[in-house]
Design a protein around this motif. Structure first.
Motif, PDB file in Angstrom:
ATOM      1  N   VAL A  29       0.775  -0.881   0.051  1.00 34.59           N
ATOM      2  CA  VAL A  29       0.056  -0.033   0.136  1.00 34.59           C
ATOM      3  C   VAL A  29       0.877   1.166   0.126  1.00 34.59           C
ATOM      4  CG1 VAL A  29      -2.429   1.040   1.308  1.00 34.59           C
ATOM      5  CG2 VAL A  29      -1.660  -1.090   1.035  1.00 34.59           C
ATOM      6  N   VAL A  30       0.834   2.343  -1.030  1.00 37.77           N
ATOM      7  CA  VAL A  30       1.718   3.304  -0.839  1.00 37.77           C
ATOM      8  C   VAL A  30       0.630   4.745  -1.347  1.00 37.77           C
ATOM      9  CG1 VAL A  30       1.710   3.245  -3.469  1.00 37.77           C
ATOM     10  CG2 VAL A  30       3.335   5.082  -2.376  1.00 37.77           C
ATOM     11  N   VAL A  31       0.168   5.893   0.086  1.00 38.97           N
ATOM     12  CA  VAL A  31      -0.101   6.798  -0.501  1.00 38.97           C
ATOM     13  C   VAL A  31       1.089   7.778  -0.628  1.00 38.97           C
ATOM     14  CG1 VAL A  31      -0.706   9.322   1.222  1.00 38.97           C
ATOM     15  CG2 VAL A  31      -1.538   6.214   1.318  1.00 38.97           C
ATOM     16  N   PRO A  32       1.332   8.549  -2.168  1.00 36.88           N
ATOM     17  CA  PRO A  32       2.287   9.397  -2.499  1.00 36.88           C
ATOM     18  C   PRO A  32       1.582  10.301  -2.039  1.00 36.88           C
ATOM     19  CG  PRO A  32       1.194   7.795  -4.467  1.00 36.88           C
ATOM     20  CD  PRO A  32      -0.042   7.934  -2.677  1.00 36.88           C
ATOM     21  N   TYR A  33       2.353  11.434  -1.907  1.00 38.81           N
ATOM     22  CA  TYR A  33       2.453  13.078  -1.243  1.00 38.81           C
ATOM     23  C   TYR A  33       3.544  13.833  -2.068  1.00 38.81           C
ATOM     24  CZ  TYR A  33       3.364  16.003   2.615  1.00 38.81           C
ATOM     25  OH  TYR A  33       3.531  17.380   2.739  1.00 38.81           O
ATOM     26  N   TRP A  34       3.156  15.394  -1.896  1.00 36.83           N
ATOM     27  CA  TRP A  34       3.565  16.206  -3.158  1.00 36.83           C
ATOM     28  C   TRP A  34       3.865  17.208  -1.627  1.00 36.83           C
ATOM     29  CZ3 TRP A  34       1.913  19.467  -7.547  1.00 36.83           C
ATOM     30  CH2 TRP A  34       2.942  19.905  -7.752  1.00 36.83           C
ATOM     31  N   ASP A  35       4.921  17.671  -1.344  1.00 35.43           N
ATOM     32  CA  ASP A  35       5.016  19.535  -0.482  1.00 35.43           C
ATOM     33  C   ASP A  35       5.028  20.404  -1.020  1.00 35.43           C
ATOM     34  OD1 ASP A  35       7.684  19.357  -1.461  1.00 35.43           O
ATOM     35  OD2 ASP A  35       8.596  18.808   0.084  1.00 35.43           O
ATOM     36  N   PHE A  36       4.910  20.220  -2.224  1.00 34.14           N
ATOM     37  CA  PHE A  36       4.496  21.671  -3.341  1.00 34.14           C
ATOM     38  C   PHE A  36       3.153  22.968  -3.032  1.00 34.14           C
ATOM     39  CE2 PHE A  36       3.860  23.565  -6.665  1.00 34.14           C
ATOM     40  CZ  PHE A  36       4.661  23.969  -7.572  1.00 34.14           C
ATOM     41  N   GLY A  45      -4.570   0.860   6.215  1.00 32.65           N
ATOM     42  CA  GLY A  45      -4.407  -0.625   6.790  1.00 32.65           C
ATOM     43  C   GLY A  45      -4.352  -1.172   7.327  1.00 32.65           C
ATOM     44  N   ASP A  46      -5.847  -1.032   8.052  1.00 30.76           N
ATOM     45  CA  ASP A  46      -5.648  -1.261   9.424  1.00 30.76           C
ATOM     46  C   ASP A  46      -7.457  -1.886   8.892  1.00 30.76           C
ATOM     47  OD1 ASP A  46      -4.435  -0.845  11.398  1.00 30.76           O
ATOM     48  OD2 ASP A  46      -5.342   1.014  12.245  1.00 30.76           O
ATOM     49  N   LEU A  47      -8.271  -0.570   7.556  1.00 33.01           N
ATOM     50  CA  LEU A  47      -8.867  -1.191   7.315  1.00 33.01           C
ATOM     51  C   LEU A  47      -8.796  -2.849   6.403  1.00 33.01           C
ATOM     52  CD1 LEU A  47     -10.591   2.086   5.942  1.00 33.01           C
ATOM     53  CD2 LEU A  47     -11.464   0.411   7.577  1.00 33.01           C
ATOM     54  N   LEU A  48      -8.009  -2.423   5.702  1.00 35.08           N
ATOM     55  CA  LEU A  48      -7.749  -3.305   4.690  1.00 35.08           C
ATOM     56  C   LEU A  48      -7.512  -4.937   5.269  1.00 35.08           C
ATOM     57  CD1 LEU A  48      -5.580  -1.936   1.977  1.00 35.08           C
ATOM     58  CD2 LEU A  48      -8.188  -2.361   2.039  1.00 35.08           C
ATOM     59  N   GLY A  49      -6.804  -4.491   6.904  1.00 38.82           N
ATOM     60  CA  GLY A  49      -6.887  -5.955   7.702  1.00 38.82           C
ATOM     61  C   GLY A  49      -7.976  -6.611   8.323  1.00 38.82           C
ATOM     62  N   GLU A  50      -8.991  -5.358   8.535  1.00 34.48           N
ATOM     63  CA  GLU A  50     -10.535  -6.197   8.861  1.00 34.48           C
ATOM     64  C   GLU A  50     -11.177  -6.985   7.918  1.00 34.48           C
ATOM     65  OE1 GLU A  50     -12.102  -2.241   9.557  1.00 34.48           O
ATOM     66  OE2 GLU A  50     -10.883  -2.384  11.826  1.00 34.48           O
ATOM     67  N   ARG A  51     -10.535  -6.217   6.967  1.00 33.57           N
ATOM     68  CA  ARG A  51     -11.672  -7.448   5.746  1.00 33.57           C
ATOM     69  C   ARG A  51     -10.470  -8.507   4.932  1.00 33.57           C
ATOM     70  NH1 ARG A  51     -12.567  -2.781   6.675  1.00 33.57           N
ATOM     71  NH2 ARG A  51     -15.034  -2.135   5.886  1.00 33.57           N
ATOM     72  N   ASN A  52      -9.403  -9.287   5.882  1.00 32.64           N
ATOM     73  CA  ASN A  52      -8.573 -10.324   5.221  1.00 32.64           C
ATOM     74  C   ASN A  52      -7.708  -9.879   4.252  1.00 32.64           C
ATOM     75  OD1 ASN A  52      -8.052 -12.600   5.711  1.00 32.64           O
ATOM     76  ND2 ASN A  52      -9.505 -13.731   4.327  1.00 32.64           N
ATOM     77  N   ILE A  53      -7.405  -8.751   4.177  1.00 32.18           N
ATOM     78  CA  ILE A  53      -5.599  -8.243   3.053  1.00 32.18           C
ATOM     79  C   ILE A  53      -4.933  -8.166   3.992  1.00 32.18           C
ATOM     80  CG2 ILE A  53      -4.966  -6.786   1.839  1.00 32.18           C
ATOM     81  CD1 ILE A  53      -7.708  -7.728   1.169  1.00 32.18           C
ATOM     82  N   ASP A  54      -3.732  -9.108   3.867  1.00 38.84           N
ATOM     83  CA  ASP A  54      -2.353  -9.006   4.167  1.00 38.84           C
ATOM     84  C   ASP A  54      -2.059  -8.093   3.925  1.00 38.84           C
ATOM     85  OD1 ASP A  54      -0.085  -9.496   5.671  1.00 38.84           O
ATOM     86  OD2 ASP A  54       0.393 -11.531   4.930  1.00 38.84           O
ATOM     87  N   VAL A  55      -1.984  -6.957   4.318  1.00 43.15           N
ATOM     88  CA  VAL A  55      -0.931  -5.651   4.041  1.00 43.15           C
ATOM     89  C   VAL A  55       0.758  -6.413   4.298  1.00 43.15           C
ATOM     90  CG1 VAL A  55      -0.171  -3.231   4.526  1.00 43.15           C
ATOM     91  CG2 VAL A  55      -2.437  -4.132   4.675  1.00 43.15           C
ATOM     92  N   VAL A  56       1.455  -6.051   3.634  1.00 45.63           N
ATOM     93  CA  VAL A  56       3.240  -6.513   4.092  1.00 45.63           C
ATOM     94  C   VAL A  56       4.116  -5.791   4.321  1.00 45.63           C
ATOM     95  CG1 VAL A  56       2.917  -8.963   2.868  1.00 45.63           C
ATOM     96  CG2 VAL A  56       3.033  -7.614   1.703  1.00 45.63           C
ATOM     97  N   TRP A  57       3.263  -4.711   3.049  1.00 47.14           N
ATOM     98  CA  TRP A  57       4.183  -2.959   2.673  1.00 47.14           C
ATOM     99  C   TRP A  57       3.390  -2.174   3.345  1.00 47.14           C
ATOM    100  CZ3 TRP A  57       5.156   0.708  -0.417  1.00 47.14           C
ATOM    101  CH2 TRP A  57       6.438   1.564  -0.176  1.00 47.14           C
ATOM    102  N   GLN A  58       3.943  -0.788   3.205  1.00 49.85           N
ATOM    103  CA  GLN A  58       2.707   0.410   3.194  1.00 49.85           C
ATOM    104  C   GLN A  58       4.009   1.275   3.261  1.00 49.85           C
ATOM    105  OE1 GLN A  58      -0.247  -0.159   6.178  1.00 49.85           O
ATOM    106  NE2 GLN A  58       1.026   0.455   8.106  1.00 49.85           N
ATOM    107  N   GLY A  59       4.300   2.555   2.800  1.00 49.04           N
ATOM    108  CA  GLY A  59       4.752   3.531   2.558  1.00 49.04           C
ATOM    109  C   GLY A  59       4.260   4.761   2.460  1.00 49.04           C
ATOM    110  N   LEU A  60       4.380   5.580   2.750  1.00 51.40           N
ATOM    111  CA  LEU A  60       4.308   7.503   2.009  1.00 51.40           C
ATOM    112  C   LEU A  60       4.967   7.498   1.062  1.00 51.40           C
ATOM    113  CD1 LEU A  60       2.362   9.633   2.835  1.00 51.40           C
ATOM    114  CD2 LEU A  60       3.506  10.837   3.954  1.00 51.40           C
ATOM    115  N   VAL A  61       4.924   7.730  -0.083  1.00 52.08           N
ATOM    116  CA  VAL A  61       5.884   8.069  -1.159  1.00 52.08           C
ATOM    117  C   VAL A  61       6.235  10.035  -1.494  1.00 52.08           C
ATOM    118  CG1 VAL A  61       6.864   7.895  -3.408  1.00 52.08           C
ATOM    119  CG2 VAL A  61       6.207   5.633  -1.758  1.00 52.08           C
TER     120      VAL A  61
END
Length: 481
Positions: free
Chosen positions: A21-28, A49-65
């Motif tokens: 799971v990735v959340v793109p971010y821009w400080d512009f 990530g929490d919402l997906l875990g509640e729905r049986n999705i295994d979030v193996v990596w997450q980050g702000l890019v």
């Protein structure tokens, strides 16, 4: 191999997809919102990530890019954890290069979630809101780039906190994972299809080119080798398993023993070959018409389907693909035929020649296990499971050659319901199905005109959007009837 015990009819457990799971971010434009804007998007990442875990999705990596280089580093970290899909949570205007830094180095199916932090346009809408509620700006930035490079993606749009949106995202990620697994799958083909059954056949190399699936050619002797290796202790263990899960009907003990040994042999064959699915023509001298085992392995095919490795008969590799996808999406899949139409009630009867999936057994009902009436005239009669499909939403799923599509293949799906009408004399697992769209004659005609053969998978739940998403990610056709 157990009977479902959850409170809902047709209880089934879906395999957990592995997602990055990735959340793109821009400080512009950060100054238009304030110094807490980054932490606000980090909180969004955690909540997703929490919402997906509640729905049986295994979030193996997450980050702000927040830049292309960070995206590349994220791809390297995520790849090491084996994701089957990537979710891009687009909540603001961000140069597409940020997310592409990750996506270009992580070749997995992509789901885009356009998440707006508010469900309404506030009365004091200002420059800060343009930035903080900018999912409708940032999403076309990345989808434009995916579209122009012909990279398949699925798009979900919702406000933050939407149960519908979260459920749709989980479903799309599940479809993405199924497409990834399909490309890695090994399908066992035992022998060739029943004589004259060109309708169930496909070229192994063409299937491989289209889906990435590997078809492994086996012979009936491979089944016999595993059958001969089943010892008395294994046979006794299998007998214990079925006594605990079935009501055993009277029948020849030797036939039951041979059916159990065949089931053990198929499980061993699948484990040895790491197969995800299989297709067998058992109507050959080595199996049904031979001295030993001398009967059909219908019960074993059903046991493997229940275990998560769906098998079809008559050598139907096309429906084996449909079964694999339907089982992964819904948790249960019954190999069947549409046997007859009731033009008065608008229903069709579905049944087969002895296969089953216990993951679609009615809660509280004990399935029966007894001699298969289809083969009463044989010297030995293999055993088969028997139960009625539970009432509720259901879907037919087929897979067929589609000559007009560049891939050459496509899925076909029709939604409807198991009506609850029972046919007590039906000799195998089955039920009565009603199509959702149009009269039964019109719906069945559309289903048949789509190119499917006479076999398909039937599964609990409405799967049209999920199957269409799998087809999109797999770059094959999809027809919704």
């Amino acid at each position: 191999m157990t009977i479902p015990i959850d409170g809902e009819p047709g209880y089934h457990q879906k395999a957990a997809p592995r997602a990055a799971v990735v959340v793109p971010y821009w400080d512009f434009w950060e100054s238009s919102v304030g110094p807490d804007f980054r932490s606000d998007r980090e909180n969004l990442l955690r909540s997703v990530g929490d919402l997906l875990g509640e729905r049986n999705i295994d979030v193996v990596w997450q980050g702000l890019v927040d830049g292309p280089e960070q995206g590349v580093r994220g791809a390297e970290e995520a790849a090491a954890r084996g994701p089957e899909a990537v979710l891009v949570v687009q909540s603001m205007a961000v140069p597409p290069s940020h997310a592409l830094g990750l996506l270009d180095h992580l070749p997995r199916p992509v789901v885009i979630w356009a998440v707006q932090r508010s469900a309404v346009i506030p009365a004091d809408f200002n420059a800060g809101h343009v930035t903080s509620l900018g999912a409708t700006v940032g999403t076309p930035m990345i989808t434009n780039m995916l579209h122009r490079t012909r990279r398949a993606f699925e798009l979900v749009v919702s406000p933050e906190g939407s149960e519908r949106g979260a459920a749709e995202v989980a479903d799309r990620l599940r479809a993405a994972a199924v497409a990834t697994r399909l490309r890695r799958a090994r399908l066992a083909r035992v022998g060739r299809p029943l004589d004259g059954y060109g309708c169930v056949d496909a070229d192994d190399e063409e299937l491989g080119r289209s889906l990435g699936i590997e078809v492994v050619a086996l012979t009936p002797h491979d089944v016999l080798r595993h059958y001969a290796a089943v010892d008395d202790a294994q046979a006794a263990s299998w007998r214990q398993r079925v006594v605990g899960s079935f009501e055993i009907e009277p029948g020849p003990e030797d036939d039951l023993d041979r059916s159990l040994r065949l089931a053990a042999a198929l499980e061993a064959l699948d484990r040895e070959g790491d197969f995800a699915a299989g297709a067998m023509n058992c109507h050959v001298p080595e199996i049904r018409f031979g001295p030993d085992p001398g009967l059909t392995p219908c019960f074993g095919l059903g046991c493997e389907t229940t275990r998560g490795v769906p098998w079809t008969c008559t050598g139907d590799v096309l429906t084996a693909v449909a079964m694999l996808v339907a089982k992964q999406l819904s948790g249960a899949a019954l190999y069947h035929e549409i046997e007859a139409i009731d033009f008065k009630t608008g229903e069709v009867a579905v049944a087969n020649s002895g296969e089953h999936d216990l993951d679609w057994c009615s809660d509280g009902r004990v399935p029966k296990l007894g001699p298969n009436p289809w083969y009463d005239a044989d010297q030995r009669t293999g055993y088969r499971a028997h139960f009625e499909l539970p009432t509720g939403p259901a879907s037919l799923v087929g897979f067929a050659p589609q000559p007009e599509h560049p891939s050459g293949f496509g899925f076909v799906v029709a939604e409807g319901e198991i009506t609850g009408r029972e046919l007590p004399a039906n000799p195998t697992v089955g039920g009565v199905f009603r199509f959702s769209n149009g009269s039964v004659a019109e719906a069945w005609a559309r289903w048949t005109a789509s190119g499917v053969n006479h076999h398909s998978a039937i599964s609990p739940g409405h799967l049209a959007s999920a199957v269409a998403a799998v087809a999109n990610f797999a770059n094959v056709d999809c027809t919704v009837v």
